[in-house]
Write an enzyme that holds these catalytic residues in place. Structure first.
Site, mmCIF file in Angstrom:
data_model
loop_
_atom_site.group_PDB
_atom_site.id
_atom_site.type_symbol
_atom_site.label_atom_id
_atom_site.label_comp_id
_atom_site.label_asym_id
_atom_site.label_seq_id
_atom_site.Cartn_x
_atom_site.Cartn_y
_atom_site.Cartn_z
ATOM 1 N N VAL A 129 -12.117 3.535 14.977
ATOM 2 C CA VAL A 129 -13.141 3.970 15.935
ATOM 3 C C VAL A 129 -14.240 2.918 16.047
ATOM 4 C CG1 VAL A 129 -14.892 5.727 16.439
ATOM 5 C CG2 VAL A 129 -12.648 6.420 15.560
ATOM 6 N N GLY A 130 -14.688 2.404 14.919
ATOM 7 C CA GLY A 130 -15.765 1.413 14.920
ATOM 8 C C GLY A 130 -15.427 0.157 15.695
ATOM 9 N N ASN A 180 0.877 -1.177 0.000
ATOM 10 C CA ASN A 180 0.000 0.000 0.000
ATOM 11 C C ASN A 180 0.909 1.220 0.000
ATOM 12 O OD1 ASN A 180 -1.769 2.089 0.464
ATOM 13 N ND2 ASN A 180 -2.648 1.251 2.334
ATOM 14 N N ARG A 187 -2.687 -2.131 -3.354
ATOM 15 C CA ARG A 187 -3.855 -1.275 -3.172
ATOM 16 C C ARG A 187 -3.750 -0.142 -4.193
ATOM 17 N NH1 ARG A 187 -4.998 3.614 0.943
ATOM 18 N NH2 ARG A 187 -7.221 3.834 0.536
ATOM 19 N N ASP A 220 -9.850 0.614 -4.530
ATOM 20 C CA ASP A 220 -10.769 1.094 -3.487
ATOM 21 C C ASP A 220 -12.162 1.371 -4.046
ATOM 22 O OD1 ASP A 220 -8.836 1.068 -1.530
ATOM 23 O OD2 ASP A 220 -9.235 3.100 -0.854
#
EC number: 2.7.2.1
Length: 398
Positions: A332-333, A7, A91, A148
């Site tokens: 965060v999730g 990436n 990626r 993506d």
């Protein structure tokens, strides 16, 4: 099959070497401050120990060459020869309308990715530098590009088209593309695998919430909608990005503040979101600390942040005629239980019966956080984009 996943960003190169099809991680790390003074490689040893190796790395080929040398190093490595690496998966951020699936990289593919550079002027050139570096350092090895944007090419036109002049949009490629597609694809499929559901017959909302954030609606195995648009600024409030804002505000501020296009771009990308509202930080851990210390603006920022997510969940449930699974992922999730609770509280009307006790103790692992009687299953699934890239690479090259 050993697959090296790269990436490549403008100032970083992240990597993982995976043994497929199991997905065992053999090595992982990343180059930071690429092209800047003090560049270094940080790698994670099999025992979890972090090692930092400093080296002057002015450009991507030197960075990738250093990564390869470390993979073969007697002390830090895990392979004896580069011939053990069977393929490389990259990626690639933006495939525009040209790619709806992952592809083996050829000169024709590279040319098409270059045509998409105006849509991702920072990311696509850096991604391609990784491809070129591998061509030079491991000549003949097969490479695969995983986009993506590809997952969202199934969105219908009434979803991806903006209400701007039709011909002008077509001329400039202006439409909703969406991002984080590899993450949304992985966690939605993984959630169905965990729950024993048929992916092609399930309505899923995936919330990829980190410093960058997006929500996707996935119906019967295909992406229906996503909060990120032509750029990664639309949708949710993010660490430094504004998310949804009245476009008229931007033209107003251009006049009121004397801002040019570049100034507006910097405002909505780097100075807004949680940082802009709180005046404290874009890091949610620092925001939580500020809230504990009674900082009202930090509290406001967090309330806005959670509200936006909840609003999108409701909208996407309506768009799909209901929802069967709600997935939380991203930094965060996966780790911030308070945001998950705020989003899922008072949602019984929609079929969500939330288990606050289970949720509070859950960080960074796969776990159902709704009660058994909940019509909508709420689940946390840590994302694994590198595994998805390696999996696509294996599938395509077999």
């Amino acid at each position: 099959m050993k697959v090296l996943v790269l990436n490549c960003g403008s100032s970083s190169v992240k990597y993982k070497l995976l043994e497929m099809p199991k997905g065992d991680v053999l090595a992982q790390g990343g180059v930071e401050k690429l092209g800047l003074p003090g560049s270094f490689l940080k790698l994670t040893m099999p025992n979890g120990e972090k090692v930092v190796l400093e080296k002057d790395m002015p450009e991507h080929t030197i960075a990738v060459e250093f990564i390869l040398s470390v993979l073969k190093d007697d002390k830090y490595g895990c392979i004896k020869s580069y011939e053990e690496i069977d393929a490389v998966g990259h990626r690639l951020v933006h495939g525009g309308e040209k790619f709806s699936n992952s592809v083996e990289i050829t000169p024709e593919v590279i040319a098409k990715v270059e045509e998409c550079i105006p849509l991702a002027p920072l990311h696509n050139p850096a991604n391609l530098k990784g491809v070129v570096a591998i061509e030079k350092l491991l000549p003949g090895i097969r490479q695969v590009g995983v986009f993506d944007t590809a997952f969202f090419q199934t969105m219908p036109e009434h979803v991806y088209r903006y209400a701007l002049p039709y011909d002008m949009c077509n001329k400039h490629g202006v439409r909703r593309y969406g991002f984080h597609g590899t993450s949304h694809r992985y966690v939605s499929a993984r959630a169905c695998e965990i729950l024993g559901l048929d992916y092609d017959k399930t309505r899923i909302i995936t919330a990829h919430i980190g410093n960058g954030a997006s929500i996707a609606a996935i119906k019967n195995g295909k992406a229906l909608d996503v909060s990120l648009g032509m750029t990664p600024v639309e949708g949710l409030m993010m660490g430094t990005r504004s998310g949804d804002v009245d476009p008229g505000v931007l033209t107003f501020l251009m006049e009121a503040e004397g801002l040019e296009a570049a100034g507006i771009s910097e405002l909505i990308n780097k100075k807004s979101g949680v940082l802009g509202v709180s005046g404290v930080s874009s890091d949610m851990r620092e925001i939580e600390d500020a809230i504990k210390n009674g900082n009202e603006r930090a509290t406001l920022a967090m309330t806005m942040y959670d509200y936006r997510i909840k609003k999108y969940v409701g909208a996407y449930a309506a768009a799909m005629g209901g929802v069967d699974v709600l997935v939380f992922t991203g930094g965060v999730g996966e780790n911030q239980y308070t945001t998950r609770e705020k989003v899922c509280t008072d949602m019984e009307f929609m079929g969500i019966v939330f288990d606050s006790k289970v949720n509070e103790g859950m960080r960074g692992k796969e776990m159902v956080i709704s009660k058994p009687e909940s019509k909508v299953t709420v689940i946390v699934v840590p994302t694994d984009e590198e595994y998805m890239i390696a999996s696509d690479t294996m599938t395509i090259l077999k």
